[in-house]
Design a protein around this motif. Structure first.
Motif, PDB file in Angstrom:
ATOM      1  N   PHE A  78       0.893  -1.298   0.012  1.00  0.00           N
ATOM      2  CA  PHE A  78      -0.052   0.114  -0.069  1.00  0.00           C
ATOM      3  C   PHE A  78       0.730   1.219  -0.075  1.00  0.00           C
ATOM      4  CE2 PHE A  78      -1.738   3.493   2.544  1.00  0.00           C
ATOM      5  CZ  PHE A  78      -2.756   3.677   2.138  1.00  0.00           C
ATOM      6  N   THR A  79       0.575   2.294  -0.794  1.00  0.00           N
ATOM      7  CA  THR A  79       1.364   3.443  -1.081  1.00  0.00           C
ATOM      8  C   THR A  79       0.470   4.662  -0.500  1.00  0.00           C
ATOM      9  OG1 THR A  79       2.696   2.651  -2.754  1.00  0.00           O
ATOM     10  CG2 THR A  79       2.968   4.867  -2.302  1.00  0.00           C
ATOM     11  N   ARG A  80      -0.590   4.875  -1.075  1.00  0.00           N
ATOM     12  CA  ARG A  80      -1.530   5.968  -0.689  1.00  0.00           C
ATOM     13  C   ARG A  80      -2.897   5.850  -1.108  1.00  0.00           C
ATOM     14  NH1 ARG A  80      -2.480  11.374  -2.924  1.00  0.00           N
ATOM     15  NH2 ARG A  80      -1.417  10.776  -4.939  1.00  0.00           N
ATOM     16  N   LEU A  81      -3.953   6.359   0.022  1.00  0.00           N
ATOM     17  CA  LEU A  81      -5.194   6.140  -0.316  1.00  0.00           C
ATOM     18  C   LEU A  81      -5.421   7.452  -0.737  1.00  0.00           C
ATOM     19  CD1 LEU A  81      -8.126   5.294   0.643  1.00  0.00           C
ATOM     20  CD2 LEU A  81      -8.108   6.445   2.828  1.00  0.00           C
ATOM     21  N   LEU A  82      -6.361   7.388  -1.873  1.00  0.00           N
ATOM     22  CA  LEU A  82      -7.113   8.709  -2.651  1.00  0.00           C
ATOM     23  C   LEU A  82      -8.371   9.116  -2.044  1.00  0.00           C
ATOM     24  CD1 LEU A  82      -6.735   7.666  -6.492  1.00  0.00           C
ATOM     25  CD2 LEU A  82      -4.801   8.881  -4.909  1.00  0.00           C
ATOM     26  N   GLU A  83      -8.426  10.272  -2.028  1.00  0.00           N
ATOM     27  CA  GLU A  83      -9.367  11.060  -1.201  1.00  0.00           C
ATOM     28  C   GLU A  83     -10.769  10.356  -1.687  1.00  0.00           C
ATOM     29  OE1 GLU A  83     -11.748  15.257  -0.607  1.00  0.00           O
ATOM     30  OE2 GLU A  83      -9.849  15.333  -1.364  1.00  0.00           O
ATOM     31  N   ARG A  84     -11.861  10.134  -0.809  1.00  0.00           N
ATOM     32  CA  ARG A  84     -13.126   9.528  -1.285  1.00  0.00           C
ATOM     33  C   ARG A  84     -14.071  10.508  -1.723  1.00  0.00           C
ATOM     34  NH1 ARG A  84     -11.684   6.963   4.492  1.00  0.00           N
ATOM     35  NH2 ARG A  84     -11.086   4.956   3.777  1.00  0.00           N
ATOM     36  N   LEU A  85     -15.084  10.090  -2.498  1.00  0.00           N
ATOM     37  CA  LEU A  85     -16.323  10.641  -3.099  1.00  0.00           C
ATOM     38  C   LEU A  85     -17.108  10.456  -2.019  1.00  0.00           C
ATOM     39  CD1 LEU A  85     -16.666   9.961  -6.649  1.00  0.00           C
ATOM     40  CD2 LEU A  85     -16.894  12.061  -5.636  1.00  0.00           C
ATOM     41  N   THR A  86     -17.453   9.346  -1.364  1.00  0.00           N
ATOM     42  CA  THR A  86     -18.369   9.197  -0.236  1.00  0.00           C
ATOM     43  C   THR A  86     -17.914   8.099   0.583  1.00  0.00           C
ATOM     44  OG1 THR A  86     -19.369   7.226  -1.510  1.00  0.00           O
ATOM     45  CG2 THR A  86     -20.344   9.506  -2.304  1.00  0.00           C
ATOM     46  N   LEU A  87     -18.546   8.107   1.626  1.00  0.00           N
ATOM     47  CA  LEU A  87     -17.935   7.006   2.814  1.00  0.00           C
ATOM     48  C   LEU A  87     -19.085   6.621   3.298  1.00  0.00           C
ATOM     49  CD1 LEU A  87     -15.719   5.017   4.046  1.00  0.00           C
ATOM     50  CD2 LEU A  87     -15.386   7.211   5.558  1.00  0.00           C
ATOM     51  N   LEU A  88     -19.380   5.279   3.679  1.00  0.00           N
ATOM     52  CA  LEU A  88     -20.611   4.720   4.341  1.00  0.00           C
ATOM     53  C   LEU A  88     -19.761   4.191   5.591  1.00  0.00           C
ATOM     54  CD1 LEU A  88     -23.588   4.658   4.165  1.00  0.00           C
ATOM     55  CD2 LEU A  88     -23.098   2.357   3.250  1.00  0.00           C
ATOM     56  N   SER A  89     -20.373   4.591   6.781  1.00  0.00           N
ATOM     57  CA  SER A  89     -19.676   3.755   8.026  1.00  0.00           C
ATOM     58  C   SER A  89     -20.633   3.481   9.196  1.00  0.00           C
ATOM     59  CB  SER A  89     -18.709   4.950   8.670  1.00  0.00           C
ATOM     60  OG  SER A  89     -19.224   5.904   9.221  1.00  0.00           O
ATOM     61  N   ARG A  90     -20.627   2.759  10.024  1.00  0.00           N
ATOM     62  CA  ARG A  90     -21.347   2.443  10.900  1.00  0.00           C
ATOM     63  C   ARG A  90     -20.954   2.447  12.355  1.00  0.00           C
ATOM     64  NH1 ARG A  90     -23.663  -3.399  11.666  1.00  0.00           N
ATOM     65  NH2 ARG A  90     -21.634  -4.592  11.235  1.00  0.00           N
ATOM     66  N   LYS A  91     -21.516   2.305  13.555  1.00  0.00           N
ATOM     67  CA  LYS A  91     -21.191   1.944  14.892  1.00  0.00           C
ATOM     68  C   LYS A  91     -21.474   0.386  14.685  1.00  0.00           C
ATOM     69  CE  LYS A  91     -24.189   1.459  18.224  1.00  0.00           C
ATOM     70  NZ  LYS A  91     -23.928   0.243  19.118  1.00  0.00           N
ATOM     71  N   ALA A 131     -27.555   8.129   4.309  1.00  0.00           N
ATOM     72  CA  ALA A 131     -27.189   8.298   2.722  1.00  0.00           C
ATOM     73  C   ALA A 131     -26.551   9.804   2.896  1.00  0.00           C
ATOM     74  CB  ALA A 131     -28.416   8.050   2.157  1.00  0.00           C
ATOM     75  N   TYR A 132     -27.458  10.622   3.429  1.00  0.00           N
ATOM     76  CA  TYR A 132     -26.871  12.160   3.406  1.00  0.00           C
ATOM     77  C   TYR A 132     -25.643  12.294   3.972  1.00  0.00           C
ATOM     78  CZ  TYR A 132     -31.553  13.336   1.397  1.00  0.00           C
ATOM     79  OH  TYR A 132     -32.501  13.519   0.643  1.00  0.00           O
ATOM     80  N   GLN A 133     -25.181  11.700   4.994  1.00  0.00           N
ATOM     81  CA  GLN A 133     -24.229  11.690   5.828  1.00  0.00           C
ATOM     82  C   GLN A 133     -22.956  11.198   5.046  1.00  0.00           C
ATOM     83  OE1 GLN A 133     -23.896  13.057   8.820  1.00  0.00           O
ATOM     84  NE2 GLN A 133     -21.832  12.935   8.893  1.00  0.00           N
ATOM     85  N   SER A 134     -23.226  10.059   4.402  1.00  0.00           N
ATOM     86  CA  SER A 134     -22.239   9.627   3.562  1.00  0.00           C
ATOM     87  C   SER A 134     -21.908  10.052   2.302  1.00  0.00           C
ATOM     88  CB  SER A 134     -22.633   7.904   3.338  1.00  0.00           C
ATOM     89  OG  SER A 134     -23.693   7.787   2.548  1.00  0.00           O
ATOM     90  N   GLU A 135     -22.938  10.833   1.829  1.00  0.00           N
ATOM     91  CA  GLU A 135     -22.834  11.828   0.650  1.00  0.00           C
ATOM     92  C   GLU A 135     -23.181  10.947  -0.631  1.00  0.00           C
ATOM     93  OE1 GLU A 135     -20.247  14.970   0.199  1.00  0.00           O
ATOM     94  OE2 GLU A 135     -19.740  14.624   2.442  1.00  0.00           O
ATOM     95  N   CYS A 136     -23.920   9.441  -0.425  1.00  0.00           N
ATOM     96  CA  CYS A 136     -24.087   8.831  -1.609  1.00  0.00           C
ATOM     97  C   CYS A 136     -25.778   9.563  -1.929  1.00  0.00           C
ATOM     98  CB  CYS A 136     -24.517   7.375  -1.042  1.00  0.00           C
ATOM     99  SG  CYS A 136     -23.157   6.514   0.167  1.00  0.00           S
ATOM    100  N   LEU A 137     -26.057   9.012  -3.123  1.00  0.00           N
ATOM    101  CA  LEU A 137     -27.368   9.537  -3.643  1.00  0.00           C
ATOM    102  C   LEU A 137     -28.158   8.516  -3.130  1.00  0.00           C
ATOM    103  CD1 LEU A 137     -29.085  11.685  -5.337  1.00  0.00           C
ATOM    104  CD2 LEU A 137     -28.764   9.630  -7.129  1.00  0.00           C
TER     105      LEU A 137
END
Ligand code: GTP
Ligand code: ZN
Length: 349
Positions: A78-91, A131-137
């Motif tokens: 692994f060298t580098r992570l590219l900035e994400r367009l959207t990110l879905l996460s949860r507890k 969805a809004y938090q993750s910025e997905c449509l």
């Protein structure tokens, strides 16, 4: 299978291209994470699938991430992570509270419910906040239209929540009906389906692609010595061109750190709340409360206000406990470092 895909078929965009330097282009390989294991992950590049070893100092990564990798002797690193367009996460579920990344760079989140007993407005609001938090449509899909006498009523209730929301109503078992989803399923689009068990998520995918998901599951990972192992992919390339992100975590989502998503979902209430006489108004019995005024005028329902307050509280609770856990982790880390330093001092003596 699917080993010779172009970057655009894998979901590559100008947004990611702009993050590359000349050095990256000369010395690294662009790849997307398609599955994740404890000690390694598998990425797909234009050259095929590669196994990348996990080390402790890279940032948290998830399926759907675009990363740059380099080949070093026998391994891909692994060298580098590219900035994400959207990110879905949860507890994450279970007793150990932590934030779990579910998927990155998902374009469209299909929120699936059936037209029968499963139909629940408060659950939609929960998914919309995510969805809004993750910025997905978000796109709502109501299934089992063939089993519902008055599907239009459900559609009207949903568009009343948010009149910009796209609501599709389908029979998930019929290809002609499921074609309504096609505008979001073109080449290189990344999709995910959320919704309770049995609402028809698998049926939708099967009708859409006329392919069983199990057919798209297996991939061969080739290591540098040419050995093959078979693994299960979490990012499937569908024959309609889209990429389906399907991880075990994606079907049971909870809220954390998503106050902004809740506020966006309930922007009618949060705008009114800003005009309440008291800044800390609980919208229950305070004088000058604009939320209660709207309720009395029939502009808002008690159900929606209660769900707004419930989701805000839930996400605050999760965020607080996450913050506590992080600070505990930090003090535990300090403790270990101190013990290690003491040991070194003892040995040095
Ligand atoms: N009549 C009718 N049946 C449907 C429809 N959608 C799904 N079903 C049926 O409902 C059942 C559950 O559908 P699945 O596609 O397995 O549901 P799922 O959401 O993938 O469920 P999980 O895998 O448990 O998350 C199956 O028996 C389907 O045939 C529909 O639109 N109309
Ligand atoms: Zn108020």
């Amino acid at each position: 299978m699917n080993t010779n895909l172009s970057l655009s078929q894998l979901g590559w965009r100008a947004f990611f291209q702009q993050q590359l330097t000349l050095n990256d282009l000369e010395h690294t390989l662009i790849a997307r994470i398609i599955t994740y294991h404890r000690d390694h992950f598998v990425v797909q590049s234009e050259q095929g699938c590669h196994k990348v070893l996990v080390n402790s100092d890279h940032p948290p990564l998830t399926v759907g991430d675009w990363i740059l990798v380099t080949q070093h002797n026998e391994h891909w690193l692994f060298t580098r992570l590219l900035e994400r367009l959207t990110l879905l996460s949860r507890k994450s579920a279970g007793s150990k509270l932590s934030e779990q990344l579910i998927g990155a760079n998902i374009d469209t989140l299909f929120i699936v419910s059936s037209h029968n007993q499963d139909f629940n407005l408060s659950r939609f609001e929960r998914y919309l906040a995510l969805a809004y938090q993750s910025e997905c449509l978000p796109v709502v899909v109501l299934t089992k239209r063939d089993q519902c006498a008055e599907p239009e009523q459900h559609i009207a209730q949903l568009t009343a929540l948010d009149n910009h929301l796209t609501v599709l109503s389908v029979n998930a078992l019929e290809r002609g009906s499921v074609e309504q989803l096609m505008p979001w399923c073109g080449k290189g689009q990344t999709l995910a389906f959320v919704g309770s068990s049995g609402v028809g998520k698998s049926s939708l995918v099967n009708s859409l692609c006329e392919q069983q998901l199990s057919d798209t599951g297996a991939i061969r990972e080739d290591d540098s010595k040419g050995r093959h192992t078979t693994t299960h992919r979490a990012l499937h390339v569908l024959n309609v061109g889209a990429l389906l992100l399907d991880t075990p975590g994606i079907r049971e989502l909870q809220l954390s750190d998503c106050q902004q998503g809740v506020e966006l979902t309930f922007n009618d209430i949060s705008e009114l709340a800003q005009q309440c006489r008291f800044a800390d108004c609980s919208h229950q019995l305070e004088p000058g409360c604009q939320v209660l005024a709207a309720l009395q005028k029939g502009l808002l329902t008690q159900r929606r206000i209660t769900n707004y307050q419930k989701l805000l509280k839930e996400q605050q609770r999760n965020t607080q406990s996450l913050a506590q856990l992080r600070s505990q982790d930090r003090s535990l880390g300090r403790f270990y470092r101190n013990v290690q330093a003491d040991m070194r001092n003892l040995k040095g003596r």
